[in-house]
Write an enzyme that holds these catalytic residues in place. Sequence first.
Site: not given
Ligand code: IMP
Ligand code: MG
Length: 179
Positions: A41, A150-151, A98, A101, A157
Amino acid sequence: MKELAEILLTPEQIAARVQELGAQITKDYQGKNLVVIGILKGALPFMADLIRQIKVPLRYDLMAVSSYGASTKTSGAVQILKDIEMGLEGEDVLVVEDIIDTGLTLNYLLRNLQARHPASLKVCTLLDKPSRREVEITPEYNGFVIPDRFVVGYGLDYAERFRELPMIGVLKPEVYQGK
Ligand code: IMP
Ligand code: MG
């Protein structure tokens, strides 16, 4: 916002950058079959603003994946909760996220989408936390590189909260440490 320790990006900063990204994408996708895929979302506000700054004809669809529970750490296990409805064969696909990470979510998603034989497959992320990367992913379009915090806000969210904020900020640690 009393839950925010710090505002990282104001609505004005976000809007200015979204306009720049839209202009860049407009230039790069002249004469192409642009299909924008937003990842629910979190990417919803970003995608809604971005598509209105892209001045080439496009179609969009939405996908929902899940890799996080009510936690600030990724599990790495990605699940497609909602798939797109259109075929991607021969299309120029731009995935809108969005935040990247660890990169695990997008890594899985890109493999999945690549198997549908698009003409091209690129990524536009609003935020990038490169210091946390576990798999190599470099988005072609990147709004802001941010530190390892963490944002929340503008779609992002914590446990489904704060998505509606117009700015992006750092959550006070006590908001999630208390859980
Ligand atoms: P990844 O698989 O670790 O790259 O995570 C990506 C997903 O983790 C994003 O689409 C977000 O939903 C969530 N996420 C990662 N970092 C943050 C953050 O700082 N705040 C909120 N959601 C995050
Ligand atoms: Mg999320």
